[in-house]
Design a protein around this motif. Structure first.
Motif, PDB file in Angstrom:
ATOM      1  N   LEU A  41       0.875  -1.162   0.000  1.00  0.00           N
ATOM      2  CA  LEU A  41       0.000   0.000   0.000  1.00  0.00           C
ATOM      3  C   LEU A  41       0.916   1.216   0.000  1.00  0.00           C
ATOM      4  N   THR A  42       0.693   2.178  -0.883  1.00  0.00           N
ATOM      5  CA  THR A  42       1.525   3.385  -0.806  1.00  0.00           C
ATOM      6  C   THR A  42       0.710   4.506  -0.200  1.00  0.00           C
ATOM      7  N   ILE A  43       1.405   5.315   0.580  1.00  0.00           N
ATOM      8  CA  ILE A  43       0.699   6.243   1.456  1.00  0.00           C
ATOM      9  C   ILE A  43       1.199   7.679   1.311  1.00  0.00           C
ATOM     10  N   GLY A  44       1.834   7.982   0.171  1.00  0.00           N
ATOM     11  CA  GLY A  44       2.312   9.350  -0.044  1.00  0.00           C
ATOM     12  C   GLY A  44       3.350   9.395  -1.149  1.00  0.00           C
ATOM     13  N   GLN A  45       3.838  10.611  -1.445  1.00  0.00           N
ATOM     14  CA  GLN A  45       4.742  10.799  -2.582  1.00  0.00           C
ATOM     15  C   GLN A  45       6.216  10.596  -2.236  1.00  0.00           C
ATOM     16  N   ASN A  46       6.518  10.496  -0.948  1.00  0.00           N
ATOM     17  CA  ASN A  46       7.934  10.422  -0.574  1.00  0.00           C
ATOM     18  C   ASN A  46       8.582   9.098  -0.946  1.00  0.00           C
ATOM     19  N   VAL A  47       9.674   9.212  -1.692  1.00  0.00           N
ATOM     20  CA  VAL A  47      10.477   8.032  -2.040  1.00  0.00           C
ATOM     21  C   VAL A  47      11.688   8.060  -1.110  1.00  0.00           C
TER      22      VAL A  47
END
Ligand code: GDP
Ligand code: MG
Length: 393
Positions: A362-368
């Motif tokens: 699940l991805t929860i934001g733009q931060n890589v």
């Protein structure tokens, strides 16, 4: 089948009339409060409209259980939902003995009763369920859980909690039931250690490239793998540059491919790497030939996993059409993005219940690389009931 409309002062009155005229086997297809008489809709007397039906033939000649399964089918047809399987279906999960079949059908009827009761509730007709149960049902519907599935969850909750339950118990059991719906046994969520190629597919803008960067960074930093990139997203120069930037940061090679043949060459070139991430464009999958060549390539040469990326900001209907569009690609797992940009999560439960795929991440934001986590069923279940639980504790 005989279908008849009744208009009475109260629901019990209508039921009594139906029982007398259509018999015990009659089923209720629909109930609604209506205004009768009056002028331009004003001053009308409130009445209850009930549509009931009975299968005449089956009453006399067919055994009881086939009557009930057809009734379920009819109710579902009227409701526009999927048909509940009858015992004659060749589904291997269906019960084998006659008594199992009857038990199954009783369960199905119970489920339908819950749905009907809940629908009556939303039409303003009283139902017997407690406020907590109704509230949880309404919450599931508001969160985008399909009516039929919400009815199933609630009927399972009711069966589980028995009669003397506490308020909090309803929420706890519902969370457990949602978790059960979200859980797939026998498949792993994370990238498998033997996997050599991660093939990421999905429509434009859902977050495929960003997600690859997150997964790649984790593979390098946490698992110390030697990784490489391949991109087949050649429709926009910016798309190649985006992945190239991540390749530079992670100090990994990147190959740009225009066809499955190019992919074979790129894979040969990168064969000494532990893990290769392949980025794609949604448009690649409009070409049947491309899909079949790629499927062949991915299934024969080495262990690969194909992840279909879906954005939670998309409407559920759109997600279904994406799943349909990618049905010819051999999907191994789903990955949901943009959890941080929505407040409704019912689509996840619907999709996991309908399709055989395990949800991976699940991805929860733009931060890589930080904004990604392994899919957690409990997190989703709690998010779905979040407001309800928050209010009650
Ligand atoms: N809020 C949010 N934005 C995301 C997430 N994942 C990706 N994005 C953003 O979505 C946009 C499209 O991402 P991109 O990886 O280029 O999508 P692609 O076209 O599928 O490769 C970018 O602005 C990303 O930063 C996420 O989990 N949350
Ligand atoms: Mg991209």
């Amino acid at each position: 089948m005989r279908v008849k409309r009744y208009v009475s002062n109260t629901l019990p009155q209508a039921m009594e009339q139906i029982k007398v005229e259509l018999g015990e086997d009659a089923i209720i297809l629909h109930t609604k409060k209506i205004k009768v008489g009056g002028f331009l809709g004003f001053f009308g007397k409130e009445k209850v409209e009930v549509i009931a039906a009975v299968d005449q033939k089956s009453e006399k000649s067919l055994p009881k259980n086939s009557t009930s399964s057809r009734q379920i089918e009819n109710v579902n047809k009227i409701k526009g939902s999927q048909t509940v399987h009858s015992s004659n279906d060749s589904d291997p999960n269906q019960p084998s003995t006659q008594s199992d079949t009857i038990i199954q059908e009783v369960k199905d009827i119970k489920k339908l009763m819950v749905q009907l009761m809940m629908n009556q509730q939303s039409n303003g007709v009283d139902s017997n369920y407690s406020d907590e149960v109704k509230e949880v049902y309404q919450r599931l519907i508001k969160q985008g859980v399909e009516e039929e599935l919400a009815g199933t969850i609630i009927s399972e909750v009711i069966q589980n909690i028995g009669e003397n339950y506490q308020k909090k118990h309803v929420y706890e059991v519902t969370i457990q039931k949602i978790i059960e719906k979200l859980r797939k046994n026998g498949t792993n969520k994370e990238i498998q250690s033997q996997t050599k190629l991660i093939h990421v597919v999905g429509p434009t803008g859902v977050g495929k490239t960003t997600t690859i960067a997150k997964l790649a960074a984790e593979s390098v930093l946490k698992h110390h793998k030697k990784i490489a990139f391949i991109t087949a997203d050649t429709y926009r120069i910016a798309a190649v540059d985006q992945l190239r930037t991540y390749a530079e940061i992670l100090n990994t090679p990147i190959e740009v491919v225009f066809s499955p043949q190019d992919t074979i060459k790129a894979l040969e070139k990168l064969k000494d790497y532990d893990l290769i991430f392949m980025d794609t464009a949604g448009r690649n999958y409009h070409n049947e030939m491309y899909i079949s060549e790629l499927n062949h390539l991915l299934s024969t040469n080495f262990k690969s996993e194909t992840y279909l990326v879906l954005s939670l900001t998309h409407k559920y209907e759109d997600m279904l059409s994406i799943l349909e569009r990618f049905k010819n690609v051999k999907i191994d797992k789903l990955l949901f993005t943009k959890f941080d940009e929505t407040i409704t999560y019912g689509a996840i439960v619907n999709i996991v219940s309908k399709f055989p795929y395990q949800v991976s991440y699940l991805t929860i934001g733009q931060n890589v690389p930080d904004d990604i986590e392994i899919f957690d069923e409990e997190k989703i279940a709690k998010a779905i009931l979040g407001g309800v639980i928050g209010d009650k504790q």
